[in-house]
Motif scaffolding. Structure first.
Motif, PDB file in Angstrom:
ATOM      1  N   THR A 116      13.292  -4.367  -7.263  1.00 41.01           N
ATOM      2  CA  THR A 116      13.529  -4.951  -5.933  1.00 41.01           C
ATOM      3  C   THR A 116      14.987  -4.767  -5.508  1.00 41.01           C
ATOM      4  O   THR A 116      15.912  -5.041  -6.269  1.00 41.01           O
ATOM      5  N   ILE A 117      15.176  -4.288  -4.277  1.00 41.46           N
ATOM      6  CA  ILE A 117      16.507  -4.149  -3.683  1.00 41.46           C
ATOM      7  C   ILE A 117      16.601  -5.120  -2.516  1.00 41.46           C
ATOM      8  O   ILE A 117      15.707  -5.177  -1.668  1.00 41.46           O
ATOM      9  N   GLU A 118      17.694  -5.890  -2.461  1.00 43.73           N
ATOM     10  CA  GLU A 118      17.905  -6.816  -1.348  1.00 43.73           C
ATOM     11  C   GLU A 118      18.939  -6.218  -0.405  1.00 43.73           C
ATOM     12  O   GLU A 118      19.992  -5.747  -0.835  1.00 43.73           O
ATOM     13  N   HIS A 119      18.622  -6.245   0.884  1.00 45.60           N
ATOM     14  CA  HIS A 119      19.512  -5.717   1.924  1.00 45.60           C
ATOM     15  C   HIS A 119      20.046  -6.905   2.716  1.00 45.60           C
ATOM     16  O   HIS A 119      19.283  -7.576   3.422  1.00 45.60           O
ATOM     17  N   LEU A 120      21.314  -7.164   2.622  1.00 42.45           N
ATOM     18  CA  LEU A 120      21.940  -8.310   3.270  1.00 42.45           C
ATOM     19  C   LEU A 120      22.844  -7.839   4.407  1.00 42.45           C
ATOM     20  O   LEU A 120      23.651  -6.925   4.220  1.00 42.45           O
ATOM     21  N   TYR A 121      22.697  -8.459   5.564  1.00 44.80           N
ATOM     22  CA  TYR A 121      23.591  -8.168   6.686  1.00 44.80           C
ATOM     23  C   TYR A 121      24.142  -9.498   7.191  1.00 44.80           C
ATOM     24  O   TYR A 121      23.379 -10.402   7.547  1.00 44.80           O
TER      25      TYR A 121
END
Length: 199
Positions: A141-146
Motif C-alpha cells: 500500500t502506498i499513501e498519497h498525501l497532499y
C-alpha cells in the motif's frame, strides 16, 4: 394502441432506436451480412432488417439468439446507450467520520466504501498538536498525501518528514505511520491510499 384483453401492440414509434443501431453496429463490426447473421442466429433475414430499421419490436428470444450470434450478451444488446451522468451522491450525513484518540484529528471517508480493497480516499483535518497514528495497511500500500493548509510531520517506520501547504508526500503505508500537526494553525490534507498497485 389498445387491443383485446388490454394488451398493447408495439408500433415502430414504440421501439427503442438504440436496439436496431446496436444490432447493425455489431453485425458490421464482425463484417457479417444480413444473410450471415440470419444463418448463425436462425432469425429470418427480413426480421433482422426490420429490427435494424426499427420497424419491429423483437421478442426477447429473438434478441437472445442475435446476441449469441454476435458474441455478446443480451444485456449489452438491450442497453439504451444512455448512462446516468452521476454514479452516486452521498449527503453530508452519509459520509463516515473518524476521530483520533486525542480528539484533535478528524478523518472523513470520502472514497466509496465498495473500493476500500483497492483505493481509499480521506479528507483529513488536524488541530495544532493533533496526532493520527495508523497501523500498517496491506503489503504494497502506498499513501498519497497532499497538504492543503497548514503543515504536518509524517513519520513512517521511525523516519520523519515535514510537509507544508501545497506539497505532496508519498510513502509506504504498509508500515506503522503517524501524522502530526506541528504548526500553530489547523492543518487540512487529502490522503489517497492505493492498496493494490497497478500492474
Amino acid at each position: 394502441m389498445a387491443t383485446q384483453r388490454g394488451r398493447k401492440t408495439h408500433t415502430p414509434s414504440d421501439v427503442t432506436p438504440e436496439l436496431g443501431k446496436t444490432i447493425q453496429r455489431l453485425r458490421k463490426a464482425y463484417k457479417m451480412s444480413l444473410g450471415d447473421l440470419s444463418e448463425q442466429s436462425g432469425v429470418a433475414k427480413s426480421i433482422i432488417s426490420q429490427i435494424e430499421r426499427n420497424e419491429t419490436n423483437p421478442t426477447i428470444s429473438t434478441v437472445f439468439r442475435l446476441s449469441q450470434a454476435l458474441d455478446t450478451t443480451i444485456e449489452e444488446v438491450l442497453k439504451t446507450g444512455k448512462s446516468d451522468a452521476f454514479v452516486d451522491h452521498q449527503t453530508r450525513a452519509a459520509i463516515p467520520l473518524l476521530e483520533s484518540e486525542d480528539g484533535l484529528c478528524r478523518l472523513a471517508i470520502a472514497g466509496p466504501l465498495n473500493l476500500v480493497d483497492h483505493l481509499q480516499w480521506y479528507d483529513f483535518h488536524a488541530k495544532p498538536a493533533g496526532v493520527l497514528e495508523s497501523e500498517p495497511h496491506p503489503p504494497g500500500t502506498i499513501e498519497h498525501l497532499y497538504v492543503v493548509t497548514g503543515q504536518l510531520e509524517v513519520t513512517v517506520d521511525g523516519e520523519s518528514r515535514a510537509v507544508k501547504a501545497g506539497e505532496a508526500l508519498r510513502y509506504h503505508a504498509d508500515k506503522p505511520h503517524k501524522l502530526v500537526n506541528t504548526g500553530s494553525a489547523p492543518a487540512h490534507a487529502t490522503m489517497v491510499l492505493v492498496v493494490r498497485q497497478p500492474g
